[in-house]
Scaffold this active site. Structure first.
Site, mmCIF file in Angstrom:
data_model
loop_
_atom_site.group_PDB
_atom_site.id
_atom_site.type_symbol
_atom_site.label_atom_id
_atom_site.label_comp_id
_atom_site.label_asym_id
_atom_site.label_seq_id
_atom_site.Cartn_x
_atom_site.Cartn_y
_atom_site.Cartn_z
ATOM 1 N N CYS A 1 72.525 64.155 -25.009
ATOM 2 C CA CYS A 1 73.014 62.966 -26.037
ATOM 3 C C CYS A 1 73.777 62.249 -24.327
ATOM 4 O O CYS A 1 73.089 61.735 -23.646
ATOM 5 C CB CYS A 1 73.403 63.083 -27.003
ATOM 6 N N HIS B 1 68.266 65.359 -29.775
ATOM 7 C CA HIS B 1 69.509 66.407 -30.304
ATOM 8 C C HIS B 1 68.419 66.894 -30.759
ATOM 9 O O HIS B 1 68.947 67.448 -32.277
ATOM 10 C CB HIS B 1 69.991 65.545 -31.335
ATOM 11 N N GLU C 1 69.267 70.022 -31.599
ATOM 12 C CA GLU C 1 69.600 71.201 -32.554
ATOM 13 C C GLU C 1 70.122 70.521 -34.099
ATOM 14 O O GLU C 1 70.442 71.412 -34.442
ATOM 15 C CB GLU C 1 71.163 71.138 -32.082
#
Length: 310
Positions: free
Chosen positions: A142, A235, A237
């Site tokens: 990011c 993102h 994750e």
């Protein structure tokens, strides 16, 4: 994969409840296995939440991973306790003499600032420069991805008219690259950002290859020629409720925030969001660890600049 952490890291207990094998340093010392050594520069405000998310994402290979966390010495964190930081984090100066198999530089809530206005910018530049000779492969996530592209290639970011916020569909562009091995043609990933990198600026760099992009959210995944730099614009994750927490946080503060796209069923924020991106997120991190970290690092890390005379 056993993740090696300090035995009293709060995320360890949660991961164990999820049947993720987490090994503390005492047990790991008694195994005759060379672990992959990963250092994470965690710039996210809610550091404990992010620790859980990133460790969960790194847990899907048979490799043993030794994880260290680094904090910025140039910035005072107000959302994480000093005791937690002192116990589980190190300043960069304490690890800069070491070599690591992998490095992750996370996102950060500073997108609306110019890079040079960020109070820890010089420190992050030092980390990125150090990574060229002390790390086999670095994953930038990011804001970290935007910062890395700016530092290494001078690629600028641009403000968006409104926040890119939600779960977006992406398509794979080059299936021959091992980083996207096992991906479907189309996959989902979350985004939460106020700025973007222009596709043409990335495509103009011969050293970079765009591996996945979204018609709505733009470029998602970029790799350099030797896999030592990987840039992830979203993102993967994030857990199920991260975007929900961001939405209600900003809404409660009276900030202008729209519902995250393609996230709440029928756009009803009272309904539990669907988890649509976990499998591809896990594949991404597993491929990175396997193909660009584990298989590229010699047993004894060698400083390439010494050999090449750079």
């Amino acid at each position: 994969m056993p993740i090696r952490t300090q035995k009293d890291l709060p995320a360890k207990e949660i991961l164990e409840r999820e049947n993720i094998f987490v090994m503390d340093e005492t047990r790991a010392m008694h195994q005759d296995i060379r672990p992959i050594s990963i250092v994470i520069v965690n710039l996210m405000p809610l550091k404990e939440d992010y620790e859980l998310q990133i460790l969960r994402s790194l847990s899907n290979t048979p490799l043993q991973v030794d994880v260290s966390f680094v904090m910025s010495a140039s910035h005072e964190s107000i959302h994480t306790s000093v005791s937690h930081l002192n116990k589980f984090y190190q300043p960069f100066k304490d690890i800069r003499h070491k070599n690591f198999d992998g490095l992750i530089i996370t996102g950060a809530p500073v997108e609306n600032l110019e890079y040079e206005e960020v109070d820890y910018w010089e420190e992050i530049c030092g980390v990125m420069e150090w990574s060229k000779t002390h790390v086999t492969s670095t994953m930038y996530v990011c804001w970290g991805a935007q910062a890395g592209l700016y530092y290494h290639y001078g690629i600028k970011k641009y403000p968006l008219e409104k926040k890119m916020f939600g779960v977006y569909s992406h398509r794979v562009l080059n299936r021959k690259i091992p980083l996207v091995r096992g991906f479907d043609d189309m996959f989902y990933a979350p985004h939460s950002r106020h700025t973007a990198i222009r596709r043409e600026d990335i495509a103009a760099q011969q050293e970079l290859t765009i591996l996945a992009e979204s018609g709505e959210a733009g470029v998602f995944l970029v790799i350099n020629q030797d896999g030592s730099e990987i840039y992830v614009m979203g993102h993967p994750e994030y857990d199920r409720l991260t975007l929900s927490s961001e939405y209600f946080r900003d809404k409660d503060k009276g900030l202008p925030i729209e519902l995250p796209k393609n996230y709440f069923p029928e756009d009803d924020p009272s309904v539990r969001p669907m988890l649509q991106w976990r499998s591809h997120g896990n594949i991404l991190y597993a491929n990175w660890l396997n193909y660009y970290v584990y298989q590229q690092t010699p047993y004894d890390f060698i400083d390439a600049s010494v050999i090449l005379g750079k």
